[in-house]
Design a protein around this motif. Structure first.
Motif, PDB file in Angstrom:
ATOM      1  N   GLN A  82       0.839  -1.199   0.000  1.00  0.00           N
ATOM      2  CA  GLN A  82       0.000   0.000   0.000  1.00  0.00           C
ATOM      3  C   GLN A  82       0.874   1.250   0.000  1.00  0.00           C
ATOM      4  O   GLN A  82       1.896   1.300   0.670  1.00  0.00           O
ATOM      5  N   ARG A  83       0.435   2.241  -0.763  1.00  0.00           N
ATOM      6  CA  ARG A  83       1.098   3.553  -0.788  1.00  0.00           C
ATOM      7  C   ARG A  83       0.014   4.606  -0.852  1.00  0.00           C
ATOM      8  O   ARG A  83      -0.776   4.636  -1.791  1.00  0.00           O
ATOM      9  N   ILE A 114      -4.364  12.343  -1.605  1.00  0.00           N
ATOM     10  CA  ILE A 114      -4.411  12.647  -3.037  1.00  0.00           C
ATOM     11  C   ILE A 114      -4.194  11.409  -3.908  1.00  0.00           C
ATOM     12  O   ILE A 114      -4.527  11.429  -5.084  1.00  0.00           O
ATOM     13  N   SER A 115      -3.655  10.331  -3.323  1.00  0.00           N
ATOM     14  CA  SER A 115      -3.571   9.080  -4.084  1.00  0.00           C
ATOM     15  C   SER A 115      -3.521   7.890  -3.137  1.00  0.00           C
ATOM     16  O   SER A 115      -3.070   8.012  -1.990  1.00  0.00           O
ATOM     17  N   TRP A 116      -4.008   6.744  -3.636  1.00  0.00           N
ATOM     18  CA  TRP A 116      -4.039   5.508  -2.859  1.00  0.00           C
ATOM     19  C   TRP A 116      -3.811   4.360  -3.831  1.00  0.00           C
ATOM     20  O   TRP A 116      -4.591   4.139  -4.745  1.00  0.00           O
ATOM     21  N   ARG A 117      -2.708   3.655  -3.615  1.00  0.00           N
ATOM     22  CA  ARG A 117      -2.372   2.514  -4.468  1.00  0.00           C
ATOM     23  C   ARG A 117      -2.178   1.286  -3.589  1.00  0.00           C
ATOM     24  O   ARG A 117      -1.636   1.383  -2.491  1.00  0.00           O
ATOM     25  N   GLU A 118      -2.594   0.130  -4.111  1.00  0.00           N
ATOM     26  CA  GLU A 118      -2.398  -1.131  -3.395  1.00  0.00           C
ATOM     27  C   GLU A 118      -1.905  -2.187  -4.370  1.00  0.00           C
ATOM     28  O   GLU A 118      -2.223  -2.133  -5.562  1.00  0.00           O
ATOM     29  N   TRP A 119      -1.119  -3.137  -3.845  1.00  0.00           N
ATOM     30  CA  TRP A 119      -0.593  -4.251  -4.613  1.00  0.00           C
ATOM     31  C   TRP A 119      -0.857  -5.540  -3.855  1.00  0.00           C
ATOM     32  O   TRP A 119      -0.870  -5.550  -2.619  1.00  0.00           O
ATOM     33  N   ASN A 120      -1.020  -6.628  -4.584  1.00  0.00           N
ATOM     34  CA  ASN A 120      -1.149  -7.919  -3.912  1.00  0.00           C
ATOM     35  C   ASN A 120       0.240  -8.476  -3.632  1.00  0.00           C
ATOM     36  O   ASN A 120       1.248  -7.867  -4.005  1.00  0.00           O
ATOM     37  N   GLU A 121       0.290  -9.633  -2.993  1.00  0.00           N
ATOM     38  CA  GLU A 121       1.575 -10.223  -2.591  1.00  0.00           C
ATOM     39  C   GLU A 121       2.461 -10.529  -3.795  1.00  0.00           C
ATOM     40  O   GLU A 121       3.680 -10.544  -3.680  1.00  0.00           O
ATOM     41  N   GLY A 166       2.793  -8.569  -6.266  1.00  0.00           N
ATOM     42  CA  GLY A 166       3.288  -7.304  -6.797  1.00  0.00           C
ATOM     43  C   GLY A 166       2.398  -6.684  -7.857  1.00  0.00           C
ATOM     44  O   GLY A 166       2.762  -5.684  -8.463  1.00  0.00           O
ATOM     45  N   ASN A 167       1.218  -7.272  -8.089  1.00  0.00           N
ATOM     46  CA  ASN A 167       0.286  -6.732  -9.080  1.00  0.00           C
ATOM     47  C   ASN A 167      -0.570  -5.636  -8.446  1.00  0.00           C
ATOM     48  O   ASN A 167      -1.130  -5.827  -7.355  1.00  0.00           O
ATOM     49  N   MET A 168      -0.674  -4.500  -9.130  1.00  0.00           N
ATOM     50  CA  MET A 168      -1.473  -3.391  -8.607  1.00  0.00           C
ATOM     51  C   MET A 168      -2.954  -3.774  -8.611  1.00  0.00           C
ATOM     52  O   MET A 168      -3.465  -4.278  -9.605  1.00  0.00           O
ATOM     53  N   THR A 169      -3.610  -3.560  -7.467  1.00  0.00           N
ATOM     54  CA  THR A 169      -5.031  -3.884  -7.332  1.00  0.00           C
ATOM     55  C   THR A 169      -5.880  -2.638  -7.107  1.00  0.00           C
ATOM     56  O   THR A 169      -7.105  -2.714  -7.171  1.00  0.00           O
ATOM     57  N   LYS A 170      -5.229  -1.525  -6.847  1.00  0.00           N
ATOM     58  CA  LYS A 170      -5.955  -0.268  -6.637  1.00  0.00           C
ATOM     59  C   LYS A 170      -5.048   0.872  -7.069  1.00  0.00           C
ATOM     60  O   LYS A 170      -3.853   0.866  -6.765  1.00  0.00           O
ATOM     61  N   ASP A 171      -5.623   1.846  -7.765  1.00  0.00           N
ATOM     62  CA  ASP A 171      -4.870   3.022  -8.192  1.00  0.00           C
ATOM     63  C   ASP A 171      -5.856   4.184  -8.285  1.00  0.00           C
ATOM     64  O   ASP A 171      -6.420   4.450  -9.339  1.00  0.00           O
ATOM     65  N   ASP A 172      -6.090   4.837  -7.163  1.00  0.00           N
ATOM     66  CA  ASP A 172      -7.064   5.921  -7.092  1.00  0.00           C
ATOM     67  C   ASP A 172      -6.375   7.255  -6.823  1.00  0.00           C
ATOM     68  O   ASP A 172      -5.382   7.315  -6.090  1.00  0.00           O
ATOM     69  N   SER A 173      -6.924   8.311  -7.412  1.00  0.00           N
ATOM     70  CA  SER A 173      -6.459   9.676  -7.161  1.00  0.00           C
ATOM     71  C   SER A 173      -7.642  10.489  -6.661  1.00  0.00           C
ATOM     72  O   SER A 173      -8.797  10.223  -7.039  1.00  0.00           O
ATOM     73  N   TYR A 174      -7.350  11.473  -5.840  1.00  0.00           N
ATOM     74  CA  TYR A 174      -8.405  12.286  -5.223  1.00  0.00           C
ATOM     75  C   TYR A 174      -8.070  13.768  -5.351  1.00  0.00           C
ATOM     76  O   TYR A 174      -6.891  14.141  -5.305  1.00  0.00           O
ATOM     77  N   LYS A 175      -9.098  14.575  -5.455  1.00  0.00           N
ATOM     78  CA  LYS A 175      -8.935  16.023  -5.415  1.00  0.00           C
ATOM     79  C   LYS A 175      -8.936  16.451  -3.948  1.00  0.00           C
ATOM     80  O   LYS A 175      -9.743  15.942  -3.164  1.00  0.00           O
ATOM     81  N   PRO A 176      -8.080  17.404  -3.582  1.00  0.00           N
ATOM     82  CA  PRO A 176      -8.079  17.885  -2.194  1.00  0.00           C
ATOM     83  C   PRO A 176      -9.445  18.446  -1.804  1.00  0.00           C
ATOM     84  O   PRO A 176     -10.143  19.050  -2.602  1.00  0.00           O
TER      85      PRO A 176
END
Length: 127
Positions: A95-96, A106-113, A115-125
């Motif tokens: 997770q990052r 402003i962003s939220w990224r997740e990966w599975n064990e 190493g594949n990205m499972t979430k890639d979201d961006s947000y406006k403040p």
């Protein structure tokens, strides 16, 4: 607060919390400034930085194996700022999250064990 008045490296169990003063962390009856560690057995499993009794600065957690679990920075009163990372016990980044200087995510990224990205979201403040 003067850097000379900072106490470093106490066990978090030594802190008391004044819930009438917004949960301020106290050491020997005074707002604590420094690093507090949490220990499990003989292993440090967390480090939290306080300034004037509130969480303000680096925050880290470890698995009992010694592997870094998470790290980030808190700035009072905004909250989390900058990049926060979380790893699995095997060391894989899972997770990052990124926060701006006001504490807005402003962003939220997740990966599975694997190493594949499972979430890639961006947000406006929000503000």
């Amino acid at each position: 607060m003067s850097r000379r008045s900072v106490v470093r490296g106490i066990n978090e169990e030594e802190l008391e919390y004044d819930y009438e003063a917004y949960g301020a962390a106290l050491f020997l009856g005074k707002p604590f400034s420094g690093e507090a560690i949490e220990v499990s057995g003989d292993k440090v499993i967390s480090l939290t930085t306080f300034v004037g009794g509130v969480v303000d600065g680096p925050k880290k957690e470890w698995y009992e194996s010694g592997q870094l679990r998470s790290e980030g920075e808190v700035i009072h009163p905004q909250g989390a700022v900058g990049v926060w990372r979380e790893w699995s016990e095997s060391g894989q980044l899972v997770q990052r999250k990124e926060f701006d200087e006001k504490g807005n995510m402003i962003s939220w990224r997740e990966w599975n064990e694997a190493g594949n990205m499972t979430k890639d979201d961006s947000y406006k403040p929000l503000w």
